[in-house]
Design an enzyme around this catalytic site. Structure first.
Site, short mmCIF file in Angstrom:
data_model
loop_
_atom_site.label_atom_id
_atom_site.label_comp_id
_atom_site.label_asym_id
_atom_site.label_seq_id
_atom_site.Cartn_x
_atom_site.Cartn_y
_atom_site.Cartn_z
N HIS A 99 20.02 30.11 98.54
CA HIS A 99 20.20 29.03 98.08
C HIS A 99 21.40 28.55 97.59
O HIS A 99 22.19 29.33 97.15
CB HIS A 99 19.02 28.52 96.91
N HIS A 101 23.52 26.24 94.59
CA HIS A 101 23.50 25.26 93.43
C HIS A 101 24.36 24.30 93.51
O HIS A 101 25.58 24.48 93.89
CB HIS A 101 23.76 26.17 92.05
#
Length: 135
Positions: A99, A101
């Site tokens: 992922h 941010h």
């Protein structure tokens, strides 16, 4: 990945404040934001981290991150944005589903950038050789 919290979000087994979704990508609000508007962008296909994510997934993801980052900045009137990913526990990775941010930044927000250190030219040159030899 049945134990992966992000896979559970992708599969709608647990709720999330989703801001973007298509067949390969999901973006949602971070439940523990660093700043107002902090968003996570993930590939729906599970991979543990950046280095284990296939190139096709990354090629698909990056342009979407650009679109989402622009929307986040506009929505929260941010002055800048940090795009980060943590690879491995030593780097602060907590959830082992790749992922990114998107962390909106504001003038005088009090968030500190990375601490930089001085280095010697000889040391940099030696490290450059080591890294080049591993490409």
């Amino acid at each position: 990945m049945t134990d992966c919290i992000f896979c559970k979000i992708v599969n709608k087994e647990i709720p999330a404040d989703i801001i973007y979704e298509d067949d390969r990508t999901l973006a949602f609000m971070d439940i523990r934001p660093v700043s107002r508007g902090h968003v996570l962008v993930i590939p729906k296909l599970h991979s543990e981290d950046l280095l284990s994510t296939d190139d096709e997934t990354l090629r698909d993801l990056i342009p979407k991150i650009k679109i989402i980052a622009t929307a986040v900045m506009n929505a929260v009137d941010a002055d800048g944005i940090n795009l980060t990913t943590n690879h491995g526990a030593a780097a602060g990775q907590v959830i082992f589903h790749m992922h990114f941010h998107l962390i909106p930044r504001y003038k005088n927000d009090g968030l500190k950038p990375w601490q930089h250190h001085d280095s010697e030219p000889k040391t940099r040159a030696e490290l450059a050789v080591l890294i080049k030899n591993n490409l």
